[in-house]
Design an enzyme around this catalytic site. Structure first.
Site, PDB file in Angstrom:
ATOM      1  N   ASP A   1      -4.249   4.161  -8.244  1.00 45.23           N
ATOM      2  CA  ASP A   1      -3.348   3.123  -8.753  1.00 45.23           C
ATOM      3  C   ASP A   1      -3.032   3.453 -10.207  1.00 45.23           C
ATOM      4  O   ASP A   1      -3.884   3.288 -11.083  1.00 45.23           O
ATOM      5  CB  ASP A   1      -4.006   1.746  -8.659  1.00 45.23           C
ATOM      6  CG  ASP A   1      -4.183   1.247  -7.228  1.00 45.23           C
ATOM      7  OD1 ASP A   1      -4.304   2.097  -6.321  1.00 45.23           O
ATOM      8  OD2 ASP A   1      -4.221   0.023  -7.024  1.00 45.23           O
TER       9      ASP A   1
ATOM     10  N   LYS B   1       3.406  -1.373  -6.745  1.00 41.05           N
ATOM     11  CA  LYS B   1       2.442  -2.454  -6.956  1.00 41.05           C
ATOM     12  C   LYS B   1       2.915  -3.322  -8.115  1.00 41.05           C
ATOM     13  O   LYS B   1       3.407  -2.809  -9.125  1.00 41.05           O
ATOM     14  CB  LYS B   1       1.070  -1.841  -7.245  1.00 41.05           C
ATOM     15  CG  LYS B   1      -0.039  -2.824  -7.564  1.00 41.05           C
ATOM     16  CD  LYS B   1      -1.356  -2.076  -7.778  1.00 41.05           C
ATOM     17  CE  LYS B   1      -2.460  -2.976  -8.299  1.00 41.05           C
ATOM     18  NZ  LYS B   1      -3.727  -2.246  -8.544  1.00 41.05           N
TER      19      LYS B   1
ATOM     20  N   LYS C   1       2.291  -3.539  -2.853  1.00 36.55           N
ATOM     21  CA  LYS C   1       1.016  -4.189  -3.122  1.00 36.55           C
ATOM     22  C   LYS C   1       1.185  -5.222  -4.234  1.00 36.55           C
ATOM     23  O   LYS C   1       1.248  -4.868  -5.409  1.00 36.55           O
ATOM     24  CB  LYS C   1      -0.049  -3.168  -3.528  1.00 36.55           C
ATOM     25  CG  LYS C   1      -1.390  -3.800  -3.900  1.00 36.55           C
ATOM     26  CD  LYS C   1      -2.414  -2.748  -4.320  1.00 36.55           C
ATOM     27  CE  LYS C   1      -3.694  -3.375  -4.848  1.00 36.55           C
ATOM     28  NZ  LYS C   1      -4.704  -2.363  -5.259  1.00 36.55           N
TER      29      LYS C   1
END
Length: 329
Positions: free
Chosen positions: A166, A229, A265
């Site tokens: 991430d 995300k 996400k």
């Protein structure tokens, strides 16, 4: 855009893998800017009204139990605190493997998310379970570091066994229009990931407008992000339903143009079962049923799992159990 031969090669590979019109979009800074600013504007009133409507959908008992189990299977169980210890990670891994010790039919979570120095502990703790190990990288959460440091951070996490990375984008570069710089950095991190999946954190709370969220989403997709995300969870506002809806539209439109599936996400601020189900409704209505899988939709959370388990028990037993029965910590 490229400043080194390595970056040039990565840019060329990305461009060659894209359909003709998108390949042209990443040819140089001017083309990238023209493409991003040529995207349709987001109707703020429309997206917020639709999100409000999605939030009022009534989910009946059988469907609600399915939704709870689906949400559990999509959770990236996360601990990203300075006081994290190997013991805490192992305890969290045990919860990831068997979320409710009284109900073995509860699905496992999708992944355990930790800082790079705790990846090895997490990998060992979930070994053989099929649960992914995600690691934040690239000077999380600020993203303020030299690119070499960010790439080293990524390579360290991957070498330790992370299956997902991430990363955070440089919001300062994005907000001042240095799209090529952000594009190249995402590409470079993607290359450093090897076989690990890359989730690109946009930190939408700092992007100010839905139009910027759409541009940042497309920028990340063009550069090779496997997921987009919303947030680090360290900035408010974090994940909101309208922002998630804009990002879901981006991956749906990406699929329409390329045939490729990319994931979304939302992370930060999703604390209750009601919040999670609202997001699942948005996934179904905006992107489509194909995205109702942990392969394409995740929920970044720490406290959410406890509430999901409490609500699941209530659906099964007809009464609520106290949080002590299902607490994550």
């Amino acid at each position: 855009m490229a400043s080194t031969s390595t970056t040039t090669e990565a840019s060329d590979r990305t461009a060659s893998a894209l359909p003709g019109d998108l390949s042209d979009a990443v040819r140089d800074d001017a083309s990238l800017r023209r493409f991003l600013h040529g995207l349709p504007g987001v109707d703020q009133v429309g997206v917020e009204q639709r999100s409000a409507g999605l939030a009022t959908r009534s989910i009946k008992k059988a469907a609600k139990l399915w939704a709870i189990d689906t949400a559990i299977s999509m959770v990236d169980l996360t601990t990203l605190e300075g006081a994290d210890t190997p013991g805490k990670v192992r305890s969290l891994a045990a919860k990831a493997r068997r979320p409710d010790s009284d109900y073995p039919d509860v699905p496992q979570v999708a992944a355990l998310c930790v800082y790079p120095d705790l990846v090895e502990v997490a990998v060992d703790a979930v070994r053989g379970s099929g649960i992914g190990v995600a690691s934040v990288a690239t000077a999380f959460p600020s993203g303020r570091a030299h690119r070499d440091v960010k790439l080293s951070d990524t390579r360290f996490a991957v070498a330790a066994g992370a299956t997902e990375i991430d990363m955070v984008i440089d919001r300062g570069a994005f907000l001042t229009g240095r799209y090529g710089q952000v594009f190249e950095e995402i590409q470079a991190v993607k290359q450093a990931c090897g076989s690990a999946h890359l989730k690109v954190i946009l930190e939408t709370g700092e992007l100010a407008t839905y139009d910027n969220v759409r541009r940042a989403s497309w920028l990340a997709l063009l550069a090779g992000g496997d997921f987009i995300k919303t947030s680090t969870g360290k900035v408010s506002p974090a994940a909101t339903l309208p922002v998630t809806q804009v990002m879901l539209q981006a991956v749906r439109d990406w699929h329409d143009r390329t045939g490729e599936y990319r994931g979304v996400k939302p992370a930060g601020g999703i604390r209750t079962t009601k919040d999670a189900i609202r997001h699942l409704v948005a996934v179904h209505e905006v992107a489509g049923a194909d995205w109702l899988t942990p392969d394409l939709f995740r929920l970044g959370a720490s406290s959410l799992l406890t509430d999901l388990l409490m609500q699941r028990r209530a659906q099964r037993n007809g009464h609520y159990s106290g949080p002590d029965y299902v607490t994550v910590d």
